[in-house]
Design an enzyme around this catalytic site. Structure first.
Site, PDB file in Angstrom:
ATOM      1  NE  ARG A  78       6.005   3.508   2.398  1.00  0.00           N
ATOM      2  CZ  ARG A  78       5.306   4.437   1.732  1.00  0.00           C
ATOM      3  NH1 ARG A  78       5.345   5.693   2.121  1.00  0.00           N
ATOM      4  NH2 ARG A  78       4.580   4.100   0.695  1.00  0.00           N
ATOM      5  CE1 TYR A 131      26.562   9.785  17.081  1.00  0.00           C
ATOM      6  CE2 TYR A 131      24.870  10.258  15.450  1.00  0.00           C
ATOM      7  CZ  TYR A 131      25.817   9.398  15.991  1.00  0.00           C
ATOM      8  OH  TYR A 131      26.021   8.163  15.435  1.00  0.00           O
ATOM      9  CG  ASP A 219      19.861  14.327  20.410  1.00  0.00           C
ATOM     10  OD1 ASP A 219      19.511  13.526  21.298  1.00  0.00           O
ATOM     11  OD2 ASP A 219      20.559  13.990  19.439  1.00  0.00           O
ATOM     12  CE  LYS A 244      23.691   6.096  20.702  1.00  0.00           C
ATOM     13  NZ  LYS A 244      22.984   6.291  19.441  1.00  0.00           N
TER      14      LYS A 244
END
Length: 428
Positions: A78, A131, A219, A244
């Site tokens: 983690r 988005y 972004d 993406k």
């Protein structure tokens, strides 16, 4: 790890990112000579001593700062993992960043950044359209935490941003300016350098509630990292949905954030605490994808140009949102010329007849897949108003150009004439 596997030059010749993707940060001698970095699929790591474990945890928690060139010891996946760290190093190369962290999704990257940099009473300024998931996060979940938001329309550029900053400053301290350029799905561009200049000027002149310069986060999913590099133009942070173009095969979910070491360290501490870290197998898939990133994006962008030319001549198409169509007389043309190296392969086009006509065309597709997401090897098409941006109120959707007849398409790497043939029969 030997320094030889972090070399960025051969003599005085500087190596390009696409070459460094083949091995940067990985020493085969540490993994039985394996030419490819293994997936270190482990939850935890063995310490040589209790003292070492204590030291590693002090570093991982930020209680001890490492000297330049030192590397944190492995503690728990983690916090850190060799496969994850190598993927982070390679994405940082593409972005020209000092550091990078990767997360379990694009939205977890955005969420972690905004939570790390904002506190109750702060205000986030953001561009619209953005988005749909980001919009819902900012105007829904964060609003419940008393983190307010003020939006501005992308097509209004820095004039819209200036008005939003002034409005937001009356509400509280502005923590982050979050922009998406090109925006999703209308492909409006925002001048990143002008945004940075405006934010700097605003901070110098502001009084009262403003405590520090807002962080400019971009972004870069739609064009990056090949066709646009926000950090070069003054952004503090560059974010991606790695799902993406970077992942590129529609088989993983991931996100990333790049920037300077101090800022990324602050965000990484929150990521490690709330557990938005990427798993090692997905990081291994990212390493695979980074090796072909350039050729995939080049092929898709080349194909998109042919598809756009077909749609421009089609009688059913009333509008196309594609940066490559900008002309010198349009305000955003200069932004595109100085900020972008290519137009990408995801764009929107509007058809006559609103939602019924758009749905009819989408339902008739045979090669292009009717699915959300973008940037994969296959072409994808969807209806933003009914799907990715359905959570945005209709009135706001219409004001920012997301009409009922709008279709977003992500052109893949199929033969372009085959894609065109499919669109021709779907629109007939």
């Amino acid at each position: 790890m030997t320094d030889n596997y972090k070399k960025r030059a051969i003599g005085e010749h500087q190596l390009q990112p696409e070459s460094l993707m083949m091995g940067y940060g990985y020493d085969p001698r540490l993994s039985e000579g394996s030419i490819k970095c293994p997936n270190f699929q482990t939850s935890t790591f063995v310490f040589e001593s209790a003292e070492q474990g204590k030291h590693f945890f002090d570093v991982a928690s930020g209680r001890i700062q490492l000297e330049e060139g030192q590397q944190a010891g492995l503690v728990y996946s983690r916090f850190n993992n060799p496969t994850i760290e190598i993927a982070e190093n390679r994405i940082a190369l593409w972005d020209g960043a000092q550091d990078c962290l990767i997360t379990g999704s694009g939205m977890s990257a955005i969420s972690t950044v905004l939570l790390a940099l904002s506190q109750p009473g702060d205000v986030i300024v953001y561009s619209e359209p953005i988005y749909g998931g980001t919009d819902s996060l900012i105007n829904g979940i964060l609003a419940q935490m008393n983190i307010q938001a003020v939006g501005f329309i992308s097509s209004e550029g820095t004039e819209g941003l200036a008005q939003a900053l002034n409005k937001a400053s009356q509400l509280g301290n502005i923590s982050v300016v979050m922009v998406e350029t090109p925006d999703n799905p209308t492909n409006n561009l925002i001048d990143i350098a002008q945004c940075r200049q405006l934010i700097d000027t605003f901070t110098g002149q502001s009084t009262g509630k403003q405590t520090a310069r807002p962080v400019l986060a971009v972004d870069n999913t739609m064009l990056g990292p090949l066709w646009q590099q926000p950090l070069e133009h003054g952004a503090d942070l560059c974010l991606y949905s790695l799902t993406k173009y970077v992942g590129g095969h529609s088989d993983l979910i991931g996100g990333s954030c790049s920037g300077d070491k101090a800022l990324i360290s602050k965000i990484r501490k929150v990521r490690n605490s709330i557990g938005t870290t990427m798993d090692s197998h997905t990081a291994w898939l990212i390493l695979r994808s980074l090796e072909t990133l350039k050729i995939r994006m080049q092929a898709a962008t080349s194909g998109a140009k042919e598809v756009v030319e077909f749609l421009r001549a089609h009688e059913q198409v009333t509008r196309i949102d594609y940066p490559g169509l900008l002309t010198p007389d349009e305000p955003q043309y200069q932004v595109y010329q100085k900020q972008c190296k290519g137009a990408g392969s995801t764009f929107s086009f509007e058809v006559k007849g609103g939602e019924p006509a758009a749905f009819k065309a989408l339902n008739r597709l045979k090669l292009v897949k009717l699915a959300v997401s973008l940037g994969g090897t296959e072409s994808l098409a969807q209806h933003p108003a009914a799907m990715t941006h359905s959570g945005v109120p209709k009135e706001r959707r219409e004001s920012i150009g997301i009409t009922e007849g709008l279709i977003r398409i992500s052109v893949g790497i199929e033969e372009p004439q085959d894609i065109i043939a499919d669109l021709a029969q779907a629109l007939a």
